[in-house]
Design an enzyme around this catalytic site. Structure first.
Site, PDB file in Angstrom:
ATOM      1  N   GLU A  34       0.663  -1.431   0.039  1.00 28.46           N
ATOM      2  CA  GLU A  34       0.137  -0.178   0.483  1.00 28.46           C
ATOM      3  C   GLU A  34       0.537   1.576   0.054  1.00 28.46           C
ATOM      4  O   GLU A  34       1.622   1.386   1.042  1.00 28.46           O
ATOM      5  CB  GLU A  34      -0.698  -0.367   1.197  1.00 28.46           C
ATOM      6  CG  GLU A  34      -1.750   1.262   1.282  1.00 28.46           C
ATOM      7  CD  GLU A  34      -2.571   1.488   2.536  1.00 28.46           C
ATOM      8  OE1 GLU A  34      -2.119   1.032   3.708  1.00 28.46           O
ATOM      9  OE2 GLU A  34      -3.263   2.344   3.123  1.00 28.46           O
ATOM     10  N   ARG A 258       6.235 -13.432   9.414  1.00 30.32           N
ATOM     11  CA  ARG A 258       6.677 -11.914   8.792  1.00 30.32           C
ATOM     12  C   ARG A 258       7.718 -11.314   9.796  1.00 30.32           C
ATOM     13  O   ARG A 258       8.402 -12.465  10.061  1.00 30.32           O
ATOM     14  CB  ARG A 258       6.063 -10.583   9.323  1.00 30.32           C
ATOM     15  CG  ARG A 258       5.715 -10.203  10.377  1.00 30.32           C
ATOM     16  CD  ARG A 258       5.267  -8.827  11.084  1.00 30.32           C
ATOM     17  NE  ARG A 258       3.551  -8.647  10.302  1.00 30.32           N
ATOM     18  CZ  ARG A 258       3.248  -7.243   9.768  1.00 30.32           C
ATOM     19  NH1 ARG A 258       4.779  -6.481   8.980  1.00 30.32           N
ATOM     20  NH2 ARG A 258       2.201  -7.371   9.174  1.00 30.32           N
ATOM     21  N   LYS A 268       4.268   0.302  10.704  1.00 29.01           N
ATOM     22  CA  LYS A 268       5.136   1.353   9.879  1.00 29.01           C
ATOM     23  C   LYS A 268       4.046   2.571  10.408  1.00 29.01           C
ATOM     24  O   LYS A 268       4.773   3.663  10.529  1.00 29.01           O
ATOM     25  CB  LYS A 268       3.037   1.259   8.096  1.00 29.01           C
ATOM     26  CG  LYS A 268       4.259   1.164   7.058  1.00 29.01           C
ATOM     27  CD  LYS A 268       3.048   1.486   6.179  1.00 29.01           C
ATOM     28  CE  LYS A 268       3.703   0.052   4.767  1.00 29.01           C
ATOM     29  NZ  LYS A 268       2.531   0.368   3.806  1.00 29.01           N
TER      30      LYS A 268
END
Length: 556
Positions: A34, A258, A268
């Site tokens: 994104e 992850r 983020k």
RNA sequence: UGCCCAAUAGUAUAACGGUAGUACGACAGACUCUGACUCUGUUUGUCUUGGUUCGAAUCCAGGUUGGGCAACCA
């Protein structure tokens, strides 16, 4: 190449699919960021995985920006993401955007309405949440659930036309309000946002949710293996449900754990806070775990790829030790970085028996690990700078450096012996006096002496000055994100120490931003982009391993 | 309290029913014109209880522990 390496679970899946012909012998992956922030080392793992897997099996990888939320996204991020992927060494097959599919997705939604599988909801966010139930109690059906197809079609079209305000209506999938998986309790497909989109502008005021966009985007592109992180596991049934009800290409979702790194944060949201609240100097601050930060710090793309390969791929949560990242960059730079002498904490040293005014050009190997790296000339004179910590008046045992009466080798030069010192009013040493052995010159030593220590130096009259930025870990605790309280309270206040005047060998003046060196005995450094013709700036990428520091730490 | 995922040295990962191995780290030593590099050695592991089997880290069942799921975020 001995290919005995065992396959990770994704490679096994791909090989099985190839063997069974499930995907028609095709491998097409995608990397779907994104565009709402900068890429970090966690994304690097995903990139290496997606692009690497495709490369390995003769496939391709699309870059697709998942830009379904106009309020958080921006073109600035699109550009940085593309730059970072290329820098890591990968090239995508197609550059695509979920927003490219807005019309198609709209038509898919209409199709589901016509099948009686979607309906327009009037309830507010709070009401919807209340009707959703909890993980242990079933939800309740919305009154809007029984709306006719015709009415839904009309309402949805009017949503698109902008007849409603933000939040006034949503489109939901009609699945099962009692499903044990919360994601299947009539999830939202569309919401109204009268907002400017970085690519579609003001064309749309309804935007698809992730769940209604991602799987269909994969499908539209004929993605064979859609690889994402563990938290999307509960979304998979919904991913499959949309694809099945729409009867479109069956992309398959697979999930891996992850990458997490200790002594830093990876979300983020948190990284954004560090930038916006001024704890660091931007997304590319060399202390940040972002790709751009690591790049500026001096990490190479190969070292990051190497890390990603070394950590492997699994479905269990993990926290990688920072020392592994450091190992990866040291291993590479040891082979590739030219050596240089730089004195970071200088003290003057005068060789009393070396002729005043004489200058010798001494030969120095650029990199002992690389026979092709050649050599350079270093100016030597009677007045030098050495590292303050390389002289002690009362040295402890096993101190192999300079002290009164102690001998040490000046790298690439002569053996010297400490004689005396000058001090200022506070007792700090201002000048060290030493004598040298003319017959001990490097390359032609016939002094018959061997000394235990070798130290680096620069000639005072010839040295260039430089700013050196010494970086350390950004946080003082292993997992700042998991600690009680604000993660920012664990920021290492000494994570950046600037040495405004270090003395470096004159040849370094030719270095360009991005060049990397090993400052002998000090670490690996790279030239920062802040460098100007007037002022050189070096970043410390990583220290050298330091057995002596460990030894002295033990004594305390 | 529902659903889902996972569990192998300090960390990460391999062994795919047949000798628990590798890397990083740590520790000790050798070498060294970088206390670096390199080399040698040491240390530490299958969450638990049952079951299947000649044989289980691996298959099955129960438990335990950790993680995820109730955004008009992705």
């Amino acid at each position: 190449m001995s290919e005995e390496r065992s396959l990770n679970f994704l490679e096994q899946i791909v090989e099985e699919d190839l063997a069974s012909g499930k995907t028609g012998g095709r491998v097409l992956t995608r990397f779907p960021p994104e565009p709402n922030g900068y890429l970090h080392i966690g994304h690097a793992k995903s990139i290496v995985l997606n692009f690497g897997l495709a490369q390995q099996y003769n496939g391709k990888t699309n870059l697709r920006f998942d830009d379904t939320n106009p309020v958080t996204e921006d073109t600035e991020y699109v550009e940085s993401i593309k730059e970072d992927i290329r820098w890591l060494g990968f090239e995508w097959e197609k550059e695509l955007y979920a927003s490219d599919y807005f019309e198609q997705l709209y038509q898919y939604a209409v199709e589901l309405i016509k099948k009686g599988l979607a309906y327009v909801e009037d309830a507010t966010a709070e009401e919807i949440a209340a009707m959703k139930g909890t993980p242990t109690t079933p939800g309740t059906n919305s009154p809007c659930r029984s709306r006719s197809v015709a009415e839904n079609l009309d309402l949805f079209e009017r949503m698109r036309k902008g007849e409603f305000k933000d939040g006034e209506k949503t489109l939901r999938a009609k699945i099962d309000m009692a499903a044990p998986n919360m994601h299947m309790r009539d999830p939202l497909m569309y919401r109204i946002k009268h907002a400017h989109h970085h690519r579609t502008g003001d064309k749309w005021c309804i935007y698809p949710m992730y769940d209604f966009a991602h799987g269909q985007s994969d499908s539209i592109e004929n993605i064979t293996h859609s690889i994402c992180t563990l938290e999307f596991i509960p979304h998979r049934p919904l991913y499959n449900w949309f694809i099945q009800e729409l009867a479109i290409f069956p992309s398959q979702q697979y999930e891996f754990a992850r990458l997490n790194l200790n002594y830093t944060v990876m979300s983020k949201r948190k990284l954004k806070q560090l930038v916006e609240e001024g704890f660091v100097n931007g997304w590319d601050d060399p202390r940040m775990p972002t790709i751009s930060g690591l790049r500026r710090r001096g990490y190479t793309a190969a070292s990051i790829r190497n890390l990603c390969e070394r950590v492997g791929v699994q479905k269990r949560d993990n926290v990688i030790e920072y020392s592994l990242l450091e190992f990866c960059i040291r291993e590479e730079l040891n082979r590739t970085a030219n050596r240089a002498m730089a004195v970071l904490d200088p003290v003057k040293l005068v060789i009393t028996n070396y002729p005043e005014g004489q200058v010798e050009e001494l030969e120095a190997e650029n990199n002992p690990e690389d026979p092709n790296s050649g050599s350079r000339k270093l100016p030597f004179s009677n007045t030098l700078y050495i590292e303050r910590e390389d002289f002690m008046e009362n040295p402890p045992k096993k101190y192999f450096r300079l002290g009164p009466g102690m001998m040490v080798r000046l790298k690439n030069a002569y053996i010297i012996k400490g004689e005396s010192v000058d001090k200022d009013a506070d007792g700090n040493i201002t000048t060290i006096y030493a004598t040298y052995l003319p017959e001990s010159k490097s390359g032609g030593d016939h002094s018959g002496l061997t000394v235990k220590g070798t130290i680096h130096w620069v000639s005072a009259a010839h040295a260039a000055t430089a700013e050196v930025r010494m970086y350390d870990r950004l946080f003082t605790v292993e997992n700042p994100g998991m600690e009680e309280g604000d993660f920012k309270s664990f920021i290492n206040k000494e994570s950046l120490q600037v040495i405004s005047t270090a003395y470096v060998e004159p040849g370094l003046l030719q270095a360009k931003p991005g060049d990397r060196f090993q400052f002998m005995r000090k670490g690996y450094f790279s030239v920062d982009p802040d460098t100007t013709p007037e002022k050189m700036v070096f970043n410390r990428t990583v220290t050298l391993k330091d057995a002596w520091a460990k030894e002295t730490a033990k004594g305390k």
